[in-house]
Write a protein that holds these residues in place. Structure first.
Motif, PDB file in Angstrom:
ATOM      1  N   GLN A  20     -13.553 -20.017 -12.041  1.00  0.00           N
ATOM      2  CA  GLN A  20     -13.440 -20.765 -13.286  1.00  0.00           C
ATOM      3  C   GLN A  20     -12.983 -22.197 -13.019  1.00  0.00           C
ATOM      4  OE1 GLN A  20     -14.437 -19.783 -16.355  1.00  0.00           O
ATOM      5  NE2 GLN A  20     -15.206 -17.994 -15.236  1.00  0.00           N
ATOM      6  N   MET A  21     -12.091 -22.372 -12.059  1.00  0.00           N
ATOM      7  CA  MET A  21     -11.622 -23.701 -11.698  1.00  0.00           C
ATOM      8  C   MET A  21     -12.775 -24.575 -11.208  1.00  0.00           C
ATOM      9  SD  MET A  21      -8.875 -24.753  -8.720  1.00  0.00           S
ATOM     10  CE  MET A  21      -7.772 -23.434  -9.249  1.00  0.00           C
ATOM     11  N   PHE A  22     -13.637 -24.003 -10.363  1.00  0.00           N
ATOM     12  CA  PHE A  22     -14.764 -24.756  -9.822  1.00  0.00           C
ATOM     13  C   PHE A  22     -15.796 -25.095 -10.901  1.00  0.00           C
ATOM     14  CE2 PHE A  22     -14.245 -23.054  -5.211  1.00  0.00           C
ATOM     15  CZ  PHE A  22     -13.140 -23.885  -5.060  1.00  0.00           C
ATOM     16  N   LYS A  23     -15.844 -24.272 -11.951  1.00  0.00           N
ATOM     17  CA  LYS A  23     -16.751 -24.581 -13.063  1.00  0.00           C
ATOM     18  C   LYS A  23     -16.243 -25.763 -13.885  1.00  0.00           C
ATOM     19  CE  LYS A  23     -18.781 -19.975 -13.796  1.00  0.00           C
ATOM     20  NZ  LYS A  23     -18.905 -18.833 -14.737  1.00  0.00           N
ATOM     21  N   ARG A  24     -14.909 -25.857 -14.017  1.00  0.00           N
ATOM     22  CA  ARG A  24     -14.309 -26.945 -14.801  1.00  0.00           C
ATOM     23  C   ARG A  24     -14.356 -28.273 -14.049  1.00  0.00           C
ATOM     24  NH1 ARG A  24     -10.326 -22.952 -15.576  1.00  0.00           N
ATOM     25  NH2 ARG A  24      -8.953 -24.083 -14.125  1.00  0.00           N
ATOM     26  N   SER A  25     -14.041 -28.230 -12.784  1.00  0.00           N
ATOM     27  CA  SER A  25     -14.007 -29.460 -11.989  1.00  0.00           C
ATOM     28  C   SER A  25     -14.186 -29.120 -10.524  1.00  0.00           C
ATOM     29  CB  SER A  25     -12.676 -30.202 -12.202  1.00  0.00           C
ATOM     30  OG  SER A  25     -11.588 -29.336 -11.989  1.00  0.00           O
ATOM     31  N   LYS A  26     -14.745 -30.071  -9.784  1.00  0.00           N
ATOM     32  CA  LYS A  26     -15.067 -29.824  -8.381  1.00  0.00           C
ATOM     33  C   LYS A  26     -14.058 -30.509  -7.459  1.00  0.00           C
ATOM     34  CE  LYS A  26     -19.245 -31.433  -8.887  1.00  0.00           C
ATOM     35  NZ  LYS A  26     -20.628 -31.843  -8.586  1.00  0.00           N
ATOM     36  N   ASN A  48     -11.141 -34.657  -4.977  1.00  0.00           N
ATOM     37  CA  ASN A  48     -10.205 -34.572  -6.093  1.00  0.00           C
ATOM     38  C   ASN A  48      -8.967 -33.847  -5.574  1.00  0.00           C
ATOM     39  OD1 ASN A  48      -8.751 -33.677  -8.406  1.00  0.00           O
ATOM     40  ND2 ASN A  48     -10.594 -33.876  -9.658  1.00  0.00           N
ATOM     41  N   GLU A  49      -7.932 -34.611  -5.260  1.00  0.00           N
ATOM     42  CA  GLU A  49      -6.750 -34.055  -4.610  1.00  0.00           C
ATOM     43  C   GLU A  49      -6.105 -32.936  -5.429  1.00  0.00           C
ATOM     44  OE1 GLU A  49      -5.402 -34.574  -1.699  1.00  0.00           O
ATOM     45  OE2 GLU A  49      -6.749 -36.163  -1.014  1.00  0.00           O
ATOM     46  N   GLU A  50      -5.993 -33.139  -6.723  1.00  0.00           N
ATOM     47  CA  GLU A  50      -5.325 -32.155  -7.574  1.00  0.00           C
ATOM     48  C   GLU A  50      -6.068 -30.829  -7.565  1.00  0.00           C
ATOM     49  OE1 GLU A  50      -3.840 -31.565 -12.236  1.00  0.00           O
ATOM     50  OE2 GLU A  50      -4.687 -33.477 -11.571  1.00  0.00           O
ATOM     51  N   VAL A  51      -7.396 -30.891  -7.711  1.00  0.00           N
ATOM     52  CA  VAL A  51      -8.193 -29.659  -7.735  1.00  0.00           C
ATOM     53  C   VAL A  51      -8.202 -28.997  -6.363  1.00  0.00           C
ATOM     54  CG1 VAL A  51     -10.494 -28.703  -8.135  1.00  0.00           C
ATOM     55  CG2 VAL A  51      -9.634 -30.530  -9.606  1.00  0.00           C
ATOM     56  N   ALA A  52      -8.342 -29.807  -5.306  1.00  0.00           N
ATOM     57  CA  ALA A  52      -8.381 -29.253  -3.949  1.00  0.00           C
ATOM     58  C   ALA A  52      -7.072 -28.554  -3.604  1.00  0.00           C
ATOM     59  CB  ALA A  52      -8.673 -30.359  -2.936  1.00  0.00           C
ATOM     60  N   ASN A  53      -5.947 -29.152  -3.969  1.00  0.00           N
ATOM     61  CA  ASN A  53      -4.649 -28.541  -3.672  1.00  0.00           C
ATOM     62  C   ASN A  53      -4.432 -27.267  -4.483  1.00  0.00           C
ATOM     63  OD1 ASN A  53      -3.997 -30.520  -1.817  1.00  0.00           O
ATOM     64  ND2 ASN A  53      -2.902 -31.773  -3.296  1.00  0.00           N
ATOM     65  N   GLU A  54      -4.848 -27.281  -5.745  1.00  0.00           N
ATOM     66  CA  GLU A  54      -4.717 -26.080  -6.572  1.00  0.00           C
ATOM     67  C   GLU A  54      -5.610 -24.965  -6.027  1.00  0.00           C
ATOM     68  OE1 GLU A  54      -3.266 -23.614  -9.524  1.00  0.00           O
ATOM     69  OE2 GLU A  54      -2.582 -25.599  -8.894  1.00  0.00           O
ATOM     70  N   ALA A  55      -6.815 -25.329  -5.587  1.00  0.00           N
ATOM     71  CA  ALA A  55      -7.725 -24.340  -5.002  1.00  0.00           C
ATOM     72  C   ALA A  55      -7.118 -23.742  -3.733  1.00  0.00           C
ATOM     73  CB  ALA A  55      -9.073 -24.981  -4.687  1.00  0.00           C
ATOM     74  N   ALA A  56      -6.454 -24.567  -2.937  1.00  0.00           N
ATOM     75  CA  ALA A  56      -5.823 -24.086  -1.708  1.00  0.00           C
ATOM     76  C   ALA A  56      -4.764 -23.036  -2.011  1.00  0.00           C
ATOM     77  CB  ALA A  56      -5.208 -25.258  -0.946  1.00  0.00           C
ATOM     78  N   ILE A  57      -3.996 -23.250  -3.071  1.00  0.00           N
ATOM     79  CA  ILE A  57      -2.956 -22.298  -3.451  1.00  0.00           C
ATOM     80  C   ILE A  57      -3.574 -20.967  -3.874  1.00  0.00           C
ATOM     81  CG2 ILE A  57      -1.161 -21.817  -5.166  1.00  0.00           C
ATOM     82  CD1 ILE A  57      -0.542 -24.828  -5.138  1.00  0.00           C
TER      83      ILE A  57
END
Length: 259
Positions: A20-26, A48-57
């Motif tokens: 769902q995160m990847f659908k909202r923003s890449k 996108n630092e914010e999205v990449a860091n959240e994805a890492a978590i």
């Protein structure tokens, strides 16, 4: 529900959150930058630092729950055979360097403590790095890594080519061979005719004279250290499926009827 499967279920929930995160923003995109005043244009990767860091978590949460699921299943099959509380506390699903180390250090005690079928079941999973099940080992290795640093996803730009960009940016340079886009600040730089002051004013160009446009080209999100040819979500699904199969294999070997 059995605790091992509860851990897998939690991993599946996190994987769904990631989808769902990847659908909202890449986390990554590929862009065209134009300096309207100088006429300089360039293509580049952008993170996108914010999205990449959240994805890492979230990726770390998936892997941690899968590793825990393997430990829960192994503990469930072996804990009643432990000879002491200390031994019981140290029970975990084994990952060894080689088949020989599994055969010499782990398997010998299992037939008498649990069963020969359980020893055979564990051996069939090949939980060793040299010639064994590398995806199974990756669950352990990446979980350990996540305890020390974020498992930051990476953008795969290798599927982008010049013909693909030219369809979107007609003035993109022709004749580029044996090259591809990368995770760089600027991959290709070229010049076009600058805009006049009147043209820039009419087009409402910002004071910086620079505009950015994201290009609709394939940028897959991958997890370094597993399989760079497959998207992160696909790899995580394969790890989830593998964990389920591993749990089922252990339970069948131990004669446990748990679903």
């Amino acid at each position: 529900m059995d605790s091992a499967y509860l851990k897998v279920k939690r991993a599946e929930k996190h994987q769904g959150e990631l989808a769902q995160m990847f659908k909202r923003s890449k986390p990554f995109g590929y862009y065209l930058e134009t300096n309207c005043k100088t006429g300089e244009r360039a293509t580049f990767a952008k993170r996108n630092e914010e999205v990449a860091n959240e994805a890492a978590i979230v990726i770390g949460d998936v892997l941690h729950n899968l590793r825990a699921a393997l430990d829960h299943a192994y503990w469930s099959c072996t804990e009643k055979h432990a000879k002491s509380d200390g031994e019981r506390r140290n029970i975990q699903f084994p990952i060894t360097p080689t088949e020989a180390s599994l055969r010499d250090s782990v398997l010998p005690g299992l037939p008498s403590r649990v069963s020969q079928n359980f020893a055979n079941a564990l051996a069939s999973l090949k939980p060793y790095r040299d010639g064994g099940n590398l995806l199974l080992c990756a669950i352990h290795d990446l979980d350990v890594m996540d305890k020390h640093k974020l498992l930051v996803p990476t953008g795969n730009f290798t599927k982008i080519n010049s013909a693909m960009i030219q369809r979107l940016v007609p003035d993109f340079p022709s004749g580029l061979t044996d090259c591809g886009a990368g995770n760089c600040y600027r991959d290709v730089v070229w010049r076009v005719k600058p805009m006049t002051w009147t043209q820039m004013r009419k087009a409402k160009i910002p004071p910086s004279n620079i505009i950015e446009q994201e290009l609709d080209v394939p940028v897959e999100i991958i997890i370094s250290g597993i399989d760079p040819t497959k998207p992160a979500l696909q790899v995580l699904q394969e790890l989830i499926d593998l964990t389920k199969i591993s749990i089922q294999t252990l339970y069948l070997g131990a004669g446990k009827n748990v679903t």
